[in-house]
Design an enzyme around this catalytic site. Sequence first.
Site, PDB file in Angstrom:
ATOM      1  N   SER A 467       3.949  38.600  -5.717  1.00  0.00           N
ATOM      2  CA  SER A 467       2.555  39.050  -5.739  1.00  0.00           C
ATOM      3  C   SER A 467       1.992  38.775  -7.122  1.00  0.00           C
ATOM      4  CB  SER A 467       2.482  40.552  -5.447  1.00  0.00           C
ATOM      5  OG  SER A 467       1.202  41.057  -5.773  1.00  0.00           O
ATOM      6  N   TYR A 480       5.786  49.307  -6.870  1.00  0.00           N
ATOM      7  CA  TYR A 480       5.557  48.093  -6.083  1.00  0.00           C
ATOM      8  C   TYR A 480       5.453  46.888  -7.011  1.00  0.00           C
ATOM      9  CZ  TYR A 480       3.268  44.586  -3.198  1.00  0.00           C
ATOM     10  OH  TYR A 480       2.960  43.411  -2.564  1.00  0.00           O
TER      11      TYR A 480
HETATM   12  P1  NAP Z   1       2.500  43.286   6.597  1.00  0.00           P
HETATM   13  O1  NAP Z   1       1.568  42.660   7.563  1.00  0.00           O
HETATM   14  O2  NAP Z   1       2.464  44.764   6.407  1.00  0.00           O
HETATM   15  O3  NAP Z   1       4.004  42.806   6.961  1.00  0.00           O
HETATM   16  C1  NAP Z   1       5.112  43.372   6.359  1.00  0.00           C
HETATM   17  C2  NAP Z   1       6.348  42.853   7.022  1.00  0.00           C
HETATM   18  O4  NAP Z   1       7.492  43.379   6.380  1.00  0.00           O
HETATM   19  C3  NAP Z   1       6.439  43.264   8.472  1.00  0.00           C
HETATM   20  O5  NAP Z   1       6.914  42.203   9.244  1.00  0.00           O
HETATM   21  C4  NAP Z   1       7.473  44.372   8.462  1.00  0.00           C
HETATM   22  O6  NAP Z   1       8.229  44.460   9.647  1.00  0.00           O
HETATM   23  C5  NAP Z   1       8.374  43.889   7.349  1.00  0.00           C
HETATM   24  N1  NAP Z   1       9.168  45.025   6.903  1.00  0.00           N
HETATM   25  C6  NAP Z   1       8.752  46.094   6.211  1.00  0.00           C
HETATM   26  N2  NAP Z   1       9.777  46.942   6.050  1.00  0.00           N
HETATM   27  C7  NAP Z   1      10.848  46.405   6.661  1.00  0.00           C
HETATM   28  C8  NAP Z   1      12.195  46.795   6.859  1.00  0.00           C
HETATM   29  N3  NAP Z   1      12.662  47.962   6.416  1.00  0.00           N
HETATM   30  N4  NAP Z   1      13.007  45.988   7.541  1.00  0.00           N
HETATM   31  C9  NAP Z   1      12.567  44.812   8.025  1.00  0.00           C
HETATM   32  N5  NAP Z   1      11.311  44.393   7.872  1.00  0.00           N
HETATM   33  C10 NAP Z   1      10.461  45.185   7.198  1.00  0.00           C
HETATM   34  O7  NAP Z   1       2.288  42.700   5.135  1.00  0.00           O
HETATM   35  P2  NAP Z   1       2.038  41.211   4.672  1.00  0.00           P
HETATM   36  O8  NAP Z   1       0.676  41.122   4.119  1.00  0.00           O
HETATM   37  O9  NAP Z   1       2.435  40.270   5.696  1.00  0.00           O
HETATM   38  O10 NAP Z   1       3.063  41.189   3.449  1.00  0.00           O
HETATM   39  C11 NAP Z   1       4.144  40.347   3.397  1.00  0.00           C
HETATM   40  C12 NAP Z   1       4.626  40.205   1.961  1.00  0.00           C
HETATM   41  O11 NAP Z   1       3.560  39.759   1.155  1.00  0.00           O
HETATM   42  C13 NAP Z   1       5.122  41.494   1.348  1.00  0.00           C
HETATM   43  O12 NAP Z   1       6.279  41.228   0.616  1.00  0.00           O
HETATM   44  C14 NAP Z   1       3.994  41.906   0.407  1.00  0.00           C
HETATM   45  O13 NAP Z   1       4.476  42.626  -0.654  1.00  0.00           O
HETATM   46  C15 NAP Z   1       3.477  40.550  -0.020  1.00  0.00           C
HETATM   47  N6  NAP Z   1       2.091  40.562  -0.464  1.00  0.00           N
HETATM   48  C16 NAP Z   1       1.087  40.997   0.323  1.00  0.00           C
HETATM   49  C17 NAP Z   1      -0.204  40.995  -0.131  1.00  0.00           C
HETATM   50  C18 NAP Z   1      -1.351  41.470   0.717  1.00  0.00           C
HETATM   51  O14 NAP Z   1      -2.447  41.634   0.191  1.00  0.00           O
HETATM   52  N7  NAP Z   1      -1.162  41.647   2.012  1.00  0.00           N
HETATM   53  C19 NAP Z   1      -0.505  40.554  -1.429  1.00  0.00           C
HETATM   54  C20 NAP Z   1       0.529  40.114  -2.220  1.00  0.00           C
HETATM   55  C21 NAP Z   1       1.820  40.122  -1.749  1.00  0.00           C
HETATM   56  P3  NAP Z   1       7.841  45.513  10.848  1.00  0.00           P
HETATM   57  O15 NAP Z   1       6.374  45.339  11.089  1.00  0.00           O
HETATM   58  O16 NAP Z   1       8.654  45.036  11.981  1.00  0.00           O
HETATM   59  O17 NAP Z   1       8.170  46.835  10.320  1.00  0.00           O
END
Ligand code: NAP
Length: 598
Positions: A467, A480
Amino acid sequence: MRILLTGAFGNVGRSALAELVRRGHHVRCFDLRTPANQRAARRLAPPAEVAWGDLRRPADVAAAAAGCDVVVHLAFIVPKLSATGVESEARPDWAREINVGGTRNLIDAMRALAQPPRLIFASSLHVYGRTQDQPPPRTAADPVRPIEHYARHKVECERMVRASGLDWCILRFGAVLPLAMKLDKGMFDVPLDNRIEFVHTLDVGLAIANAVESSRVWGKVLLLGGGPPNQLYYRELNRRILAALGVGELPAGAFATQPFATDWLDTTESEALLRYQTRTLDDYIHDMQTVVGYRRHLIRLLRPLVRWWLLRQSPNWRRAARRLPVPGQPARVAVVTGASGSIGRATALRLAREGYAVVAVGRDQDRLDRLVAEVQADGGQAAALAVDLSDERACEQVFERATRLYGPADVLVNSAGFGWYGFGETMPWPTALEMLQVNVVAVARLTLLFLASMKQRGRGAIINVGSVVGGLPSQGAALYAATKSFVDTFTTSLFRELRGSAVTVSVVRPGAVRSEFFDRAARLSAGRRIPGAGLAVRPETVAERIAGLLKRPRRYVYVPGILRIVPWVELTLGWLIDRLGPVALGWKARGGAKSGSG
Ligand code: NAP
């Protein structure tokens, strides 16, 4: 003799017609009145005559069969695009009406005659199906296992012929190439390592004429091939023909890998009875070049264009261009965690479209199943792996199960992760621990597990989703941001370690991404929302950058690119953020604002 020749203006028909006429037989040519056939009919001279008709019309067939001594039945809709512009596999019901229905009409018409003619039925070695796994040659006694509609129709007709009560002979042809060779996509259907037996079309004409006059072929199934000198592998046959046409050898990747219905044939009996094996592939190449004439020089002149056009006809070549998996060949494998979430899902879909077999990892089985169904509906390959990555042992499971499913992974994308927002001391410890487990421990464990295997194989790529906050102290998201700092430093350090190897490790540094990340974080943070959703990019944009990193590996990439100014902002304005940070957080933590970055 009076002979009815169906399909007289086709490839084999012309050869048989020429030989029968040369011997003074009266040949009635039965064919469809198409412009091409009419042109061919204009060249007919007695004792040949034409009988226009359609095999599907019993009256046409009956009129044509009347008064004949022998019927040579060649007319059939074949798998290749025919002069009628149709092929058997595209319209099987329609083809069956002509192939099976037409043969039935012919047999009925022949049986109705006071003096039923004898029947020579042209069949094909396609009736044997795929036989490359069996020792050659095929014999007349081998079992039939048709794999296409065309061959099924042939088998059905052979049965009708045997049961007809007529005097019959079945001739199963090997690869009879037309002298007027046309280059089309059919050429790519045969794998280069398939056995194939070539037989010159004029030799087939000779065999038919000899069969007509023979008293010893009736009640027999005979295989017609060019004999041992013409038993080749398709690679050789194809190479010789393309060279003769001036096209030159085409890349192996354009040809099918699934075995085709071709093989070498036992022609001992057919040759003993029919004495027809008089020509070799060299003769064919010479005759074909004569027929193709000046067009050969044109092809040579336009060679790059012709090769480009031809390769575009190859389904395998097009698939390779779109990087889709080739049936029968193992696909490249990508393991994507967080595939039930936004960025992971977009990445999994993107990589599947690029030809990867995707192992989609997450917790939510329903979402993973929907993703897999979507990939499969689009012609891709994917499997769901539901595990909880906060349990460290799950990482080993992912590695083992993914390897068992599709083989060693070529790509790992660590996207699973979650956020939390608020003053650090108010963060529940179980949530903090879970965050460390998922965002740090699982990323480290999976990276190291897959890295070892990739290094052993000498290729692979790992992309960790970090991030922008990984390089920016972030009030409200201390833990985080620290987890993302870990991901960042861990990944970029490995990148340096791996410099010069064929394995790469990169980190993606997104700002806010339009995703459920914010809702999930708000749920865990007593309703407080991580700021930034308003400026968010689409998850597909992140997926695109990930796909880009696989093609052109780099240490890190910001999404959107403008965020590369963040380190400079921190360097020059960090002192100001230090002063404003607690104020802003206090205000937002009380629910006063709705924006910032993930
Ligand atoms: P998201 O839609 O909330 O997806 C998160 C994913 O992580 C889901 O597939 C969830 O699985 C999985 N996950 C969470 N806890 C888990 C666990 N205990 N075991 C297995 N899987 C788990 O978020 P996203 O936006 O796609 O984020 C993905 C990545 O991008 C993350 O690492 C986040 O930190 C990073 N990121 C996001 C943003 C943003 O603005 N969205 C910005 C910068 C970085 P389930 O749904 O099956 O629980």
